[in-house]
Design a protein around this motif. Structure first.
Motif, short mmCIF file in Angstrom:
data_model
loop_
_atom_site.label_atom_id
_atom_site.label_comp_id
_atom_site.label_asym_id
_atom_site.label_seq_id
_atom_site.Cartn_x
_atom_site.Cartn_y
_atom_site.Cartn_z
N SER A 111 1.51 -0.54 3.47
CA SER A 111 0.44 -0.69 4.46
C SER A 111 -0.95 -0.65 3.82
CB SER A 111 0.54 0.42 5.52
OG SER A 111 0.33 1.68 4.92
N HIS A 112 -1.02 -0.27 2.57
CA HIS A 112 -2.32 -0.18 1.88
C HIS A 112 -2.92 -1.58 1.70
CE1 HIS A 112 -5.11 2.05 -0.85
NE2 HIS A 112 -5.31 0.83 -1.28
N LYS A 113 -4.15 -1.74 2.14
CA LYS A 113 -4.77 -3.07 2.10
C LYS A 113 -5.45 -3.35 0.76
CE LYS A 113 -3.16 -3.99 5.87
NZ LYS A 113 -1.78 -4.18 5.49
N LEU A 114 -5.41 -4.60 0.37
CA LEU A 114 -6.01 -5.04 -0.88
C LEU A 114 -7.23 -5.91 -0.58
CD1 LEU A 114 -2.66 -6.09 -2.57
CD2 LEU A 114 -3.89 -3.95 -2.93
N ALA A 115 -8.11 -6.03 -1.55
CA ALA A 115 -9.31 -6.85 -1.38
C ALA A 115 -9.23 -8.10 -2.25
CB ALA A 115 -10.55 -6.03 -1.76
N PHE A 116 -9.92 -9.14 -1.80
CA PHE A 116 -10.05 -10.36 -2.60
C PHE A 116 -11.31 -10.22 -3.46
CE2 PHE A 116 -7.77 -13.90 -0.10
CZ PHE A 116 -6.85 -13.01 0.40
N VAL A 117 -11.20 -10.44 -4.75
CA VAL A 117 -12.38 -10.52 -5.61
C VAL A 117 -12.68 -11.99 -5.86
CG1 VAL A 117 -13.39 -9.95 -7.84
CG2 VAL A 117 -11.95 -8.29 -6.68
N CYS A 118 -13.82 -12.45 -5.39
CA CYS A 118 -14.24 -13.85 -5.52
C CYS A 118 -15.41 -13.95 -6.49
CB CYS A 118 -14.67 -14.41 -4.17
SG CYS A 118 -13.35 -14.40 -2.92
N PRO A 119 -15.58 -15.12 -7.12
CA PRO A 119 -16.69 -15.27 -8.07
C PRO A 119 -18.04 -15.45 -7.40
CG PRO A 119 -15.44 -17.30 -7.95
CD PRO A 119 -14.69 -16.30 -7.13
N ASP A 120 -18.03 -15.99 -6.17
CA ASP A 120 -19.30 -16.25 -5.47
C ASP A 120 -19.00 -16.54 -4.01
OD1 ASP A 120 -18.49 -19.02 -5.30
OD2 ASP A 120 -19.17 -19.27 -7.36
N LEU A 121 -20.04 -16.82 -3.24
CA LEU A 121 -19.88 -17.04 -1.80
C LEU A 121 -19.12 -18.32 -1.49
CD1 LEU A 121 -23.31 -16.00 -0.22
CD2 LEU A 121 -21.20 -14.69 -0.35
N SER A 122 -19.21 -19.32 -2.34
CA SER A 122 -18.60 -20.62 -2.04
C SER A 122 -17.08 -20.52 -1.87
CB SER A 122 -18.93 -21.63 -3.15
OG SER A 122 -18.30 -21.25 -4.36
N GLU A 123 -16.47 -19.54 -2.52
CA GLU A 123 -15.01 -19.38 -2.46
C GLU A 123 -14.56 -18.68 -1.17
OE1 GLU A 123 -11.30 -19.61 -4.85
OE2 GLU A 123 -13.26 -20.52 -5.01
N ILE A 124 -15.47 -17.92 -0.57
CA ILE A 124 -15.07 -17.03 0.53
C ILE A 124 -14.59 -17.79 1.75
CG2 ILE A 124 -15.95 -15.32 2.17
CD1 ILE A 124 -17.72 -14.24 -0.09
N ALA A 125 -15.27 -18.90 2.12
CA ALA A 125 -14.95 -19.61 3.35
C ALA A 125 -13.53 -20.18 3.37
CB ALA A 125 -15.95 -20.73 3.58
N ARG A 126 -12.92 -20.31 2.21
CA ARG A 126 -11.53 -20.80 2.16
C ARG A 126 -10.57 -19.75 2.70
NH1 ARG A 126 -8.23 -22.68 -3.28
NH2 ARG A 126 -6.25 -23.07 -2.24
N VAL A 147 -8.81 -12.92 -7.33
CA VAL A 147 -7.88 -11.90 -7.80
C VAL A 147 -7.72 -10.90 -6.66
CG1 VAL A 147 -7.66 -9.92 -9.37
CG2 VAL A 147 -8.37 -12.15 -10.26
N ILE A 148 -6.48 -10.53 -6.38
CA ILE A 148 -6.24 -9.53 -5.34
C ILE A 148 -6.36 -8.16 -6.00
CG2 ILE A 148 -3.71 -9.45 -5.54
CD1 ILE A 148 -5.54 -9.64 -2.23
N SER A 149 -7.10 -7.25 -5.39
CA SER A 149 -7.61 -6.09 -6.12
C SER A 149 -7.45 -4.78 -5.37
CB SER A 149 -9.09 -6.34 -6.42
OG SER A 149 -9.67 -5.24 -7.09
N THR A 150 -7.31 -3.69 -6.14
CA THR A 150 -7.33 -2.34 -5.62
C THR A 150 -7.99 -1.45 -6.66
OG1 THR A 150 -5.97 -0.53 -4.71
CG2 THR A 150 -5.03 -1.79 -6.53
N THR A 151 -8.49 -0.29 -6.25
CA THR A 151 -9.17 0.58 -7.20
C THR A 151 -8.18 1.24 -8.15
OG1 THR A 151 -9.07 2.39 -5.60
CG2 THR A 151 -11.10 1.11 -5.68
#
Length: 201
Positions: A60-75, A137-141
């Motif tokens: 159930s632990h959620k992961l974050a997306f690490v993107c290089p810039d804003l242009s990638e986010i809208a996808r 990259v899918i990310s966690t601390t």
């Protein structure tokens, strides 16, 4: 394996080695502008499962997306005008913003609410890696539950068994990113961390 990479001017051949590990379905550790992260290729189901196993996380632990810039986010996330203004102002930076997911997001990493956490760290190493990889990259601390984040690359290597690569770009921070939910009528602070929350209170 430890790989030293310059935090300010990442060497392209070393970035390529990190990307090759991700493309091979491996999990790596890398610096961000807050704490070190653990991550893998967003689109590799086995790699995501390996990431959960290495960190000993509940499903159930959620992961974050690490993107290089804003242009990638809208996808991967639905970005309305108000949200875009906030993202443009605060990213790159020490924030994770929760947004509604698009259909591009694999079901394995969607929350029940069909949301995703988006990060664009102000750290050139991980941004260079995601640019070269061509997707987030899918990310966690790099920390266990109820423990402080690991700030030293060697400590991370010795703590999290199964990592293919640990990038050493100097000591990491102790305070994780600030998490803000942008899916509500008003931004909601879910975790106060390294980023200022003055504008959201």
């Amino acid at each position: 394996m430890l790989l030293e990479i310059s935090p300010d001017h990442p060497e392209p051949r070393k970035i390529r080695r990190a990307v090759e590990a991700l493309e091979a379905g491996e999990v790596i550790a890398y610096p961000t502008d807050t704490v070190y992260g653990l991550g893998c290729d967003l689109m590799n189901k086995r790699a995501v499962e390996k990431l959960y196993s290495i960190k000993q996380m509940d499903a159930s632990h959620k992961l974050a997306f690490v993107c290089p810039d804003l242009s990638e986010i809208a996808r991967y996330a639905i970005v309305e005008n108000q949200a875009y203004r906030i993202l443009r102002h605060y990213l790159p930076g020490p924030y994770c913003f929760i947004l509604d997911a698009t259909r591009e997001v694999p079901k394995l990493i969607q929350s029940k609410r069909k949301t995703v956490g988006i990060r664009v760290p102000n750290h050139e190493v991980i941004r260079a890696i995601t640019r070269e990889l061509g997707r987030p990259v899918i990310s966690t601390t790099a920390q266990r539950d109820r423990e402080d984040p690991h700030i030293d690359a060697r400590e991370i290597r010795d703590t999290f068994h199964g990592l293919a690569l640990v990038i050493d770009s100097g000591a990491g921070g102790m305070v994780p990113s600030t998490v803000i939910d942008l899916t509500k009528p008003r931004p909601e602070i879910l975790r106060e961390g390294a980023g200022s929350v003055e504008d959201f209170v």
